[in-house]
Scaffold this motif. Structure first.
Motif, PDB file in Angstrom:
ATOM      1  N   SER A  10     -42.888  25.453  55.704  1.00 52.57           N
ATOM      2  CA  SER A  10     -41.911  25.807  54.681  1.00 52.57           C
ATOM      3  C   SER A  10     -40.513  25.509  55.195  1.00 52.57           C
ATOM      4  O   SER A  10     -40.297  25.371  56.407  1.00 52.57           O
ATOM      5  CB  SER A  10     -42.022  27.283  54.283  1.00 52.57           C
ATOM      6  N   THR A  12     -36.474  26.826  54.226  1.00 48.89           N
ATOM      7  CA  THR A  12     -35.537  27.614  53.441  1.00 48.89           C
ATOM      8  C   THR A  12     -34.133  27.224  53.868  1.00 48.89           C
ATOM      9  O   THR A  12     -33.802  27.281  55.053  1.00 48.89           O
ATOM     10  CB  THR A  12     -35.756  29.129  53.643  1.00 48.89           C
ATOM     11  N   GLY A  14     -30.359  27.527  54.646  1.00 52.38           N
ATOM     12  CA  GLY A  14     -29.478  28.600  55.092  1.00 52.38           C
ATOM     13  C   GLY A  14     -28.070  28.454  54.540  1.00 52.38           C
ATOM     14  O   GLY A  14     -27.788  27.562  53.739  1.00 52.38           O
ATOM     15  N   SER A  15     -27.180  29.325  54.990  1.00 50.12           N
ATOM     16  CA  SER A  15     -25.795  29.280  54.511  1.00 50.12           C
ATOM     17  C   SER A  15     -25.164  27.936  54.888  1.00 50.12           C
ATOM     18  O   SER A  15     -25.460  27.364  55.929  1.00 50.12           O
ATOM     19  CB  SER A  15     -24.996  30.436  55.101  1.00 50.12           C
ATOM     20  N   SER A  38     -38.179  25.022  44.986  1.00 49.96           N
ATOM     21  CA  SER A  38     -37.266  25.837  44.191  1.00 49.96           C
ATOM     22  C   SER A  38     -35.869  25.471  44.668  1.00 49.96           C
ATOM     23  O   SER A  38     -35.473  25.825  45.787  1.00 49.96           O
ATOM     24  CB  SER A  38     -37.558  27.324  44.400  1.00 49.96           C
ATOM     25  N   ARG A  40     -31.520  24.409  44.140  1.00 49.75           N
ATOM     26  CA  ARG A  40     -30.206  24.462  43.498  1.00 49.75           C
ATOM     27  C   ARG A  40     -29.262  23.664  44.391  1.00 49.75           C
ATOM     28  O   ARG A  40     -29.443  23.630  45.601  1.00 49.75           O
ATOM     29  CB  ARG A  40     -29.730  25.903  43.342  1.00 49.75           C
ATOM     30  N   ASN A  98     -27.446  31.724  39.847  1.00 47.68           N
ATOM     31  CA  ASN A  98     -28.641  32.232  40.525  1.00 47.68           C
ATOM     32  C   ASN A  98     -29.959  31.750  39.923  1.00 47.68           C
ATOM     33  O   ASN A  98     -30.999  32.360  40.157  1.00 47.68           O
ATOM     34  CB  ASN A  98     -28.623  33.759  40.593  1.00 47.68           C
ATOM     35  N   PHE A 100     -32.764  28.765  39.868  1.00 52.84           N
ATOM     36  CA  PHE A 100     -33.253  27.659  40.681  1.00 52.84           C
ATOM     37  C   PHE A 100     -34.314  26.906  39.886  1.00 52.84           C
ATOM     38  O   PHE A 100     -35.029  27.485  39.078  1.00 52.84           O
ATOM     39  CB  PHE A 100     -33.862  28.179  41.988  1.00 52.84           C
ATOM     40  N   GLN A 162     -27.913  27.477  49.741  1.00 53.16           N
ATOM     41  CA  GLN A 162     -28.650  28.558  50.386  1.00 53.16           C
ATOM     42  C   GLN A 162     -29.707  29.139  49.443  1.00 53.16           C
ATOM     43  O   GLN A 162     -29.462  29.292  48.249  1.00 53.16           O
ATOM     44  CB  GLN A 162     -27.690  29.657  50.824  1.00 53.16           C
ATOM     45  N   TYR A 163     -30.853  29.448  50.001  1.00 52.32           N
ATOM     46  CA  TYR A 163     -32.025  30.021  49.339  1.00 52.32           C
ATOM     47  C   TYR A 163     -32.877  29.004  48.589  1.00 52.32           C
ATOM     48  O   TYR A 163     -33.899  29.366  48.009  1.00 52.32           O
ATOM     49  CB  TYR A 163     -31.676  31.196  48.407  1.00 52.32           C
ATOM     50  N   SER A 164     -32.488  27.733  48.584  1.00 49.78           N
ATOM     51  CA  SER A 164     -33.401  26.704  48.082  1.00 49.78           C
ATOM     52  C   SER A 164     -34.592  26.671  49.030  1.00 49.78           C
ATOM     53  O   SER A 164     -34.433  26.837  50.251  1.00 49.78           O
ATOM     54  CB  SER A 164     -32.715  25.330  48.069  1.00 49.78           C
ATOM     55  N   THR A 165     -35.790  26.471  48.483  1.00 48.80           N
ATOM     56  CA  THR A 165     -36.988  26.503  49.329  1.00 48.80           C
ATOM     57  C   THR A 165     -37.921  25.334  49.022  1.00 48.80           C
ATOM     58  O   THR A 165     -37.930  24.797  47.912  1.00 48.80           O
ATOM     59  CB  THR A 165     -37.788  27.813  49.136  1.00 48.80           C
TER      60      THR A 165
END
Length: 174
Positions: A10, A12, A14-15, A38, A40, A98, A100, A162-165
Motif C-alpha cells: 500500500s 499513503t 504524506g504531508s 483513492s 485527490r 475532502n 477523493f 495527503q491521504y491519497s491512497t
C-alpha cells in the motif's frame, strides 16, 4: 477455479504530497493484479485529472478505449501507441472539499509472456456542482515483459495530496 486476493503493498501520501505513486519489485507469483486507488490532487482550477499509468518505466505501446460520463455529457476516446494508460481519475481542488476519487485497475496475466490487458473503472462526486463522474477504460500494453513495477502520475504533473491512497493486490487462480 477460486480466485484469491492477496495484499502486496500500500501507499499513503504524506504531508506535502507526491508527484508519483510507484509500486516496485512486484512479486511474480500471482495470475493478475488489482490496484485500488483513492486520489485527490493539487491541480489548479480542475475538478478532475486523468491519472496515467506506466509499467516497468516503459513509455510506449499502450492502446486504450475510454468512455467517460459526467451525468450530462459523455465522451469516447481512443489511443494507440500512447506513452501511458489513462488508468484512473484524481479529484482536483475545485471539487467538494475532502472528497477523493475511487478507482480500480485490473491487470491480467501480468507475469506472463503475452501482451498485458488492463481494465479500469473510476467514480468521483462533486456535490457542490451536483455532478458525478464515471470513467471506464480498457487497454493493452503491447509488450511481452512481465510487469515488475507500476507508476502513476497526473496528466498535468500536479501532486497527489495527503491521504491519497493506493493498494496493490495479487490474484491467484488456484
Amino acid at each position: 477455479m477460486a480466485a484469491t486476493h492477496s495484499f502486496i503493498a500500500s501507499y499513503t501520501v504524506g504531508s506535502g504530497g507526491v508527484a508519483t505513486i510507484t509500486f516496485s519489485s512486484i512479486p511474480q507469483t500471482y495470475t493478475d493484479l488489482l490496484l485500488l486507488l483513492s486520489l485527490r490532487d493539487d491541480s489548479s482550477g480542475a475538478t478532475a485529472r486523468t491519472v496515467n499509468l506506466t509499467v516497468n518505466s516503459n513509455t510506449s505501446n499502450y492502446s486504450y478505449k475510454m468512455i467517460e460520463s459526467t451525468g450530462s455529457t459523455t465522451y469516447n476516446g481512443t489511443g494507440t501507441n500512447s506513452s501511458s494508460y489513462p488508468a484512473a481519475v484524481s479529484v482536483g481542488p475545485s471539487a467538494t472539499s475532502n472528497i477523493f476519487s475511487n478507482s480500480s485497475v485490473y491487470i491480467t496475466n501480468y507475469a506472463g509472456s503475452k501482451y498485458k490487458a488492463f481494465f479500469s473503472n473510476d467514480v468521483m462526486e462533486n456535490s457542490s456542482a451536483t455532478a458525478v463522474y464515471n470513467h471506464l477504460t480498457s487497454g493493452l500494453w503491447g509488450n511481452t515483459s512481465a510487469i515488475s513495477s507500476i507508476s502513476m502520475v497526473n496528466d498535468n504533473g500536479s501532486n497527489f495530496v495527503q491521504y491519497s491512497t493506493a493498494y496493490l493486490y495479487g490474484i491467484k487462480n488456484s
